[in-house]
Design a protein around this motif. Structure first.
Motif, PDB file in Angstrom:
ATOM      1  N   ARG A  40      19.082   1.078  10.065  1.00  0.00           N
ATOM      2  CA  ARG A  40      20.094   0.885  10.166  1.00  0.00           C
ATOM      3  C   ARG A  40      21.102   2.612  10.373  1.00  0.00           C
ATOM      4  O   ARG A  40      22.033   2.657  11.402  1.00  0.00           O
ATOM      5  N   GLY A  89      23.538   3.617  13.281  1.00  0.00           N
ATOM      6  CA  GLY A  89      25.207   3.463  13.178  1.00  0.00           C
ATOM      7  C   GLY A  89      25.349   4.491  14.008  1.00  0.00           C
ATOM      8  O   GLY A  89      26.545   4.609  15.041  1.00  0.00           O
ATOM      9  N   TYR A 146      26.110   3.549  18.207  1.00  0.00           N
ATOM     10  CA  TYR A 146      27.224   3.057  18.144  1.00  0.00           C
ATOM     11  C   TYR A 146      28.805   3.603  18.107  1.00  0.00           C
ATOM     12  O   TYR A 146      29.330   4.211  18.425  1.00  0.00           O
ATOM     13  N   VAL A 188      28.849  11.864  11.698  1.00  0.00           N
ATOM     14  CA  VAL A 188      28.085  10.416  11.096  1.00  0.00           C
ATOM     15  C   VAL A 188      26.869  10.362  10.139  1.00  0.00           C
ATOM     16  O   VAL A 188      25.934  11.147  10.221  1.00  0.00           O
ATOM     17  N   PHE A 220      25.357   8.913   7.035  1.00  0.00           N
ATOM     18  CA  PHE A 220      24.592   7.510   5.677  1.00  0.00           C
ATOM     19  C   PHE A 220      25.276   7.952   4.307  1.00  0.00           C
ATOM     20  O   PHE A 220      24.814   8.585   3.750  1.00  0.00           O
ATOM     21  N   HIS A 240      32.445  10.262   9.939  1.00  0.00           N
ATOM     22  CA  HIS A 240      31.829   8.272  10.366  1.00  0.00           C
ATOM     23  C   HIS A 240      30.825   8.459   9.433  1.00  0.00           C
ATOM     24  O   HIS A 240      30.181   8.573   9.379  1.00  0.00           O
ATOM     25  N   VAL A 278      28.360   5.615   7.735  1.00  0.00           N
ATOM     26  CA  VAL A 278      27.424   4.118   7.937  1.00  0.00           C
ATOM     27  C   VAL A 278      27.102   3.974   6.613  1.00  0.00           C
ATOM     28  O   VAL A 278      26.471   4.436   6.222  1.00  0.00           O
TER      29      VAL A 278
END
Length: 479
Positions: free
Chosen positions: A29, A33, A36, A180, A182, A202, A204
């Motif tokens: 997972r 993320g 992308y 990124v 999580f 960002h 996720v």
């Protein structure tokens, strides 16, 4: 609310989720993320050049699996391994997808099966260390980053080398264009100086069930919910009355700007007591003189009489906003609910700490001061911190560098005082006031210079947007 959890909280939540999922599902997972996000940054995958910097932990595994996905999308992906042992399954998947191992040109020698660096990458993925890493980086990691100097970096979870739970820096670290992360934000994403190294963050969602966070950042919907609204049968006294004791013959502007911050329509009445009353009434005919108040704002431009103004305000037994010159007269708990609003230099003078030490560890010093003075402490900065004596903290992420202008703090003090008089708790008044102040400055600036009076004039526009149309589009603004 943007919540920032500690490493311990995140690990506990991850362990609980891992017990319910098939092996490797959580990492897949996260890797999806991450991949992308890299594609979003590049605009496409096919034919693009990506380099992975891979350490021994799970962040390295995330990077390898993301690299495999990118390679399957047609990207040319290579990896520099910065540990003898890396995530084995991730490495197998990476190589099976066509990823290759390289050695940067600045490093001497190459291990078996590792090629020399080819073409310069377009983006670097930082999977060097994870959320459990210590501040600073080993020399080989510094060298690998130097080989890609000038290339934008996407950090996995946090930029390697920062202190995740404190937001502090100690030694070399990654400067990311994008981070990124999580499951939840971490403290380092919100708290300076580490937050500066994160770039755009960002989040996720990987399905973590998390407890209450010790550090938060209000969002537009939170502010809209907290803004005090008049009841249908309200009158000026029920909406709250704030008193301003600020300004002096030497610094008249501080009084005018404090009153401007308070006179933004968020409470029912503003009273002014001070040496520049005639100038205040001329600029703000709605302002009246001394009388009963629900909160006082004291100190801005008060000069030598700031101590007397603070003592007079304390006698009323109502909540206080203590700013600027009055801070020098705070030597312990004030005996009433209080908000102290220092910048790093003022907090250094209050506590005896070194200013540079406060700027290097603002979270620690804001919490210490809140406990020491039994007050909410608003420590001004690029990301202003609002700390309670119990250790809860909110971070203000609105605003822009043009807000660093004379008198902006005076407007902020008056604005917070109005919210306090209108019935918000000190914690909510300080954090909502700071958010509105930054948002108003962003609108007033339009991307260019501004002066403090502009900020006060734009506060009603921000409030109107927030309460008139939900968040008024603020969730999508770069605040």
């Amino acid at each position: 609310m943007r919540s920032a959890h500690t490493v311990e909280q995140v690990r506990a939540a991850e362990a609980a989720l891992l017990a319910e999922l098939p092996e490797g599902a959580l990492m897949q997972r996260a890797a999806a993320g991450l991949a992308y996000a890299v594609i979003d940054l590049l605009g496409s995958a096919y034919g693009r050049r990506v380099r992975l910097l891979v350490g021994s932990g799970d962040n390295g595994g995330d990077a390898l699996y993301a690299g495999a996905l990118l390679a399957r999308r047609g990207a040319a992906v290579d990896a520099v391994l910065l540990a003898e042992r890396v995530h084995e399954a991730g490495l197998v998947a990476f190589r099976a997808a066509g990823g290759r191992l390289v050695c940067p040109t600045t490093r001497s020698g190459a291990s078996s099966g590792t090629r020399r660096e080819g073409r310069r990458p377009e983006v670097v993925v930082d999977g060097i260390v994870g959320i459990g890493g210590r501040p600073g980086l080993r020399p080989d990691a510094v060298e690998a980053l130097a080989a890609c100097a000038g290339v934008p970096v996407v950090a996995v979870d946090v930029p390697s080398g920062v202190d995740v739970d404190t937001g502090e820096l100690d030694g070399p670290h990654v400067e990311a264009a994008v981070t990124v992360t999580f499951g939840t934000h971490k403290v380092a994403h919100l708290v300076d100086p580490a937050s500066r190294a994160c770039g755009a963050v960002h989040l996720v969602d990987i399905g973590l069930d998390l407890p209450e966070a010790p550090v938060e950042a209000l969002q537009a919907a939170d502010v809209a919910r907290l803004i005090p609204r008049p009841d249908p049968d309200a009158h000026k006294y029920t909406r709250g009355v704030v008193g301003i004791r600020a300004g002096s013959a030497a610094y008249p502007g501080a009084g005018l700007l404090s009153v401007a911050g308070a006179s933004t329509g968020l409470c029912g009445m503003v009273r002014y007591v001070g040496e520049v009353a005639d100038r205040v009434r001329e600029a703000h005919p709605e302002v009246v003189g001394e009388g009963r108040v629900q909160a006082w704002v004291v100190g801005s431009g008060g000069g030598e009489r700031a101590g007397d103004a603070l003592a007079a305000a304390r006698q009323d037994g109502v909540p206080l906003v203590v700013d600027a010159d009055a801070l020098a007269h705070v030597d312990g708990p004030l005996g009433v609910p209080a908000i102290l609003t220092p910048h790093a230099g003022e907090l250094a003078a209050m506590t005896g700490a070194d200013r540079a030490a406060i700027e290097a560890a603002p979270l620690e010093h804001a919490r210490r001061a809140a406990e020491r003075y039994d007050a909410v402490v608003l420590l001004k900065g690029r990301h202003t911190l609002v700390a309670t004596p119990a250790g809860r903290v909110r971070v203000t992420t609105t605003g822009l560098p043009w807000l660093a202008t004379a008198g902006a703090g005076d407007v902020l003090g008056g604005l917070i005082g109005a919210l306090l008089a209108a019935g918000l708790t000190p914690y909510d008044a300080a954090s909502v006031g700071s958010w509105l102040h930054g948002a108003a400055a962003t609108l007033a600036s339009g991307g260019g210079p501004l002066v403090a009076g502009d900020v006060a004039r734009w506060v009603p526009h921000v409030v109107r947007d927030l309460i008139g149309a939900g968040s008024g589009g603020w969730e999508n603004r770069p605040l």
